[in-house]
Enzyme design. Sequence first.
Site: not given
Length: 254
Positions: A119, A222, A224
């Site tokens: 990001c 993202h 994660e």
Amino acid sequence: MDKLRPVIGITPSFEPHGSNSDPNRLHGIHRLDDNYARAVRLSGGLPLILPTTREIQVVTDYLQAVDGLIFSGGGDVNPILYGEDPIPQLQTVDPSRDEFELGLCKEALNHNIPILAICRGVQLLNVAAGGKLVQDISHCVPKALQHRQQAPIWHGSHVIEITPDSLLAQLMKTTQAQVNSSHHQAVGDVAPGFRVTARTSDGVIEAIESLHHDFVIGVQFHPEGMYESYDYAAALFLGFVEACQTVKKLRVEG
Ligand code: MN
């Protein structure tokens, strides 16, 4: 614990205290979503948060201590750093974090340390390598998609097309993926030595990678946050930690 578990340094956000604090002394609060540390742990790495600093020696020591780096999400990179004045749509900028991460990123690139930039991280990476950013997608990109999704982070709200011969496609094992989106800026002019490896249908750049390093990948989404909901997000993390493990082995055996 496996002594070969690679150490992954993760940069946090930094929120300075007070408007009149001494500019020569950092004073504030670090923040990092636990999803980053969790994804590293689930992938077999040891996460280590790297507090923002102005001390060059500490940056050097950080690079000695880690086998790989994650540049995490956060506010905007100061456009002054890529030669532009701020447009009204620019959001929060933190000069301390910018300065620290730019120094860390440039040194990591010099030493071929594996990087997964996420990001704001991909934006920071692109600026560190000499590229520019789109300061605000809605304002600057005609017919832009919604890139700040109104859905939970584990949900992939838009589709990206991934360049088939890229490291990203190899790791994610696909050339098309549904990914989350929580950004208002994006990579603009791509840094020399890098190439675009994913875009959305509106043309917005969703991933870049280095042509000259073993593992330097930046993604606008993202992974994660989608670790458990999309296999290719976990696969990207696993591939990154594996690359860091190779670096660690070389050091230990070195
Ligand atoms: Mn997006």
